[in-house]
Design an enzyme around this catalytic site. Structure first.
Site, PDB file in Angstrom:
ATOM      1  N   ILE A   1      -3.285  34.860  20.555  1.00  0.00           N
ATOM      2  CA  ILE A   1      -3.475  33.479  20.095  1.00  0.00           C
ATOM      3  C   ILE A   1      -3.667  33.451  18.585  1.00  0.00           C
ATOM      4  CG2 ILE A   1      -4.991  31.463  20.209  1.00  0.00           C
ATOM      5  CD1 ILE A   1      -5.636  32.261  23.101  1.00  0.00           C
TER       6      ILE A   1
ATOM      7  N   ALA B   1     -11.712  35.465  16.560  1.00  0.00           N
ATOM      8  CA  ALA B   1     -11.964  36.838  17.008  1.00  0.00           C
ATOM      9  C   ALA B   1     -12.829  36.867  18.262  1.00  0.00           C
ATOM     10  CB  ALA B   1     -12.644  37.626  15.890  1.00  0.00           C
ATOM     11  N   GLY B   2     -12.448  37.709  19.203  1.00  0.00           N
ATOM     12  CA  GLY B   2     -13.228  37.808  20.428  1.00  0.00           C
ATOM     13  C   GLY B   2     -12.803  38.992  21.275  1.00  0.00           C
ATOM     14  N   ILE B   3     -13.712  39.431  22.143  1.00  0.00           N
ATOM     15  CA  ILE B   3     -13.428  40.528  23.059  1.00  0.00           C
ATOM     16  C   ILE B   3     -13.976  40.184  24.442  1.00  0.00           C
ATOM     17  CG2 ILE B   3     -13.518  42.295  21.250  1.00  0.00           C
ATOM     18  CD1 ILE B   3     -16.322  43.068  22.417  1.00  0.00           C
ATOM     19  N   THR B   4     -13.587  40.960  25.431  1.00  0.00           N
ATOM     20  CA  THR B   4     -14.179  40.860  26.762  1.00  0.00           C
ATOM     21  C   THR B   4     -14.661  42.238  27.193  1.00  0.00           C
ATOM     22  OG1 THR B   4     -12.045  41.227  27.837  1.00  0.00           O
ATOM     23  CG2 THR B   4     -12.713  38.941  27.503  1.00  0.00           C
TER      24      THR B   4
ATOM     25  N   GLY C   1     -18.425  37.656  36.702  1.00  0.00           N
ATOM     26  CA  GLY C   1     -18.014  38.863  36.009  1.00  0.00           C
ATOM     27  C   GLY C   1     -17.953  38.701  34.505  1.00  0.00           C
TER      28      GLY C   1
ATOM     29  N   TYR D   1     -19.377  36.891  28.278  1.00  0.00           N
ATOM     30  CA  TYR D   1     -18.293  36.119  27.659  1.00  0.00           C
ATOM     31  C   TYR D   1     -18.527  34.614  27.813  1.00  0.00           C
ATOM     32  CZ  TYR D   1     -13.425  34.729  26.673  1.00  0.00           C
ATOM     33  OH  TYR D   1     -12.290  34.158  26.148  1.00  0.00           O
TER      34      TYR D   1
END
Length: 242
Positions: free
Chosen positions: A15, A85-88, A145, A149
């Site tokens: 994205i 910016a992001g992570i899982t 789960g 996040y």
């Protein structure tokens, strides 16, 4: 053609890459941040002409140094900030480690302060700014789960509402976008059977194209969006309604 300066965090993949390219097409001078190895980002920069810079949005001092460097090299201050910016690190809470919790909170939520704090004063001083932060459908409805996040992405929405109120009379708009499932390379690597079950939950019957998210960011960054602030815009194919 505008000479405004835009920073897109996590702006070289998925994205973020679509957003960076769209803003460049709109005429902005764009800088995209990344973390990790430089090969992919450097290739992205070569292909698009978009400047890239490596820094960790989860560390405040990294953000101070990087934003100072960006502004010194461009000769102007940042007008447009896209917090992407992001992570899982998905896991049920009863199995989640402190490290997995903190990593997601630090990168996805604490980065909101770390980056935005370093651009907001100049935006207020020149009475113009656009801040767009990428939340998620799972920050709106939650997702098992993903307690880390979902908490971080919900926090982005609260952050957006507060900072919007603080800066509305200074010509600075602050909005959030909550995408549903988007057809990025990462999502497309999901097991086909699982991906099929995800798409089955989306009324329009498909994943979003990253360009669709980028187009919404483009509008929110425009002069025409000056009256929209504090909003969270859902773009999820009808999968969830607030």
């Amino acid at each position: 053609m505008t000479n405004r300066l835009a920073l897109v965090t996590g702006g070289t993949r998925g994205i973020g890459a679509a957003i960076s390219k769209k803003l460049k097409d709109d005429g902005y001078e764009v800088v995209a941040s990344y973390i990790g190895t430089p090969e992919g980002p450097n290739e992205f920069s070569k292909e698009t002409g978009i400047k890239v810079i490596k820094f960790d949005v989860s560390y405040y001092e990294d953000c101070v140094k990087a934003i100072k460097q960006i502004e010194e090299e461009s000769g102007k201050t940042i007008d447009i900030l896209v917090n992407n910016a992001g992570i899982t690190k998905d896991k049920f809470l009863h199995k989640m480690s402190v490290e997995e919790w903190n990593a997601v909170i630090n990168i996805n939520l604490n980065s909101m302060f770390n980056v935005t704090r370093n651009v907001i004063e100049n935006m207020r001083a020149k009475k113009f700014g656009r801040i767009v932060s990428i939340s998620s459908i799972n920050g709106v409805k939650g997702q098992m789960g993903q307690s880390n996040y979902s908490a971080a992405k919900a926090g982005i929405i609260g952050f957006t509402k507060a900072v919007a109120q603080e800066n509305a009379n200074k010509g600075v708009t602050v909005n959030a976008i909550a995408p549903g499932y988007v057809g990025t390379d990462m999502v497309k690597k999901i097991d086909p059977k699982i991906l099929e079950s995800i798409v089955a939950q989306i009324p329009v019957g498909r994943l979003a194209d990253p360009k669709e998210i980028a187009s919404l960011v483009s509008y929110l960054c425009s002069d025409e969006a000056a009256f929209m602030t504090g909003a969270t815009l859902n773009i999820n194919g009808g999968q969830h309604y607030q």
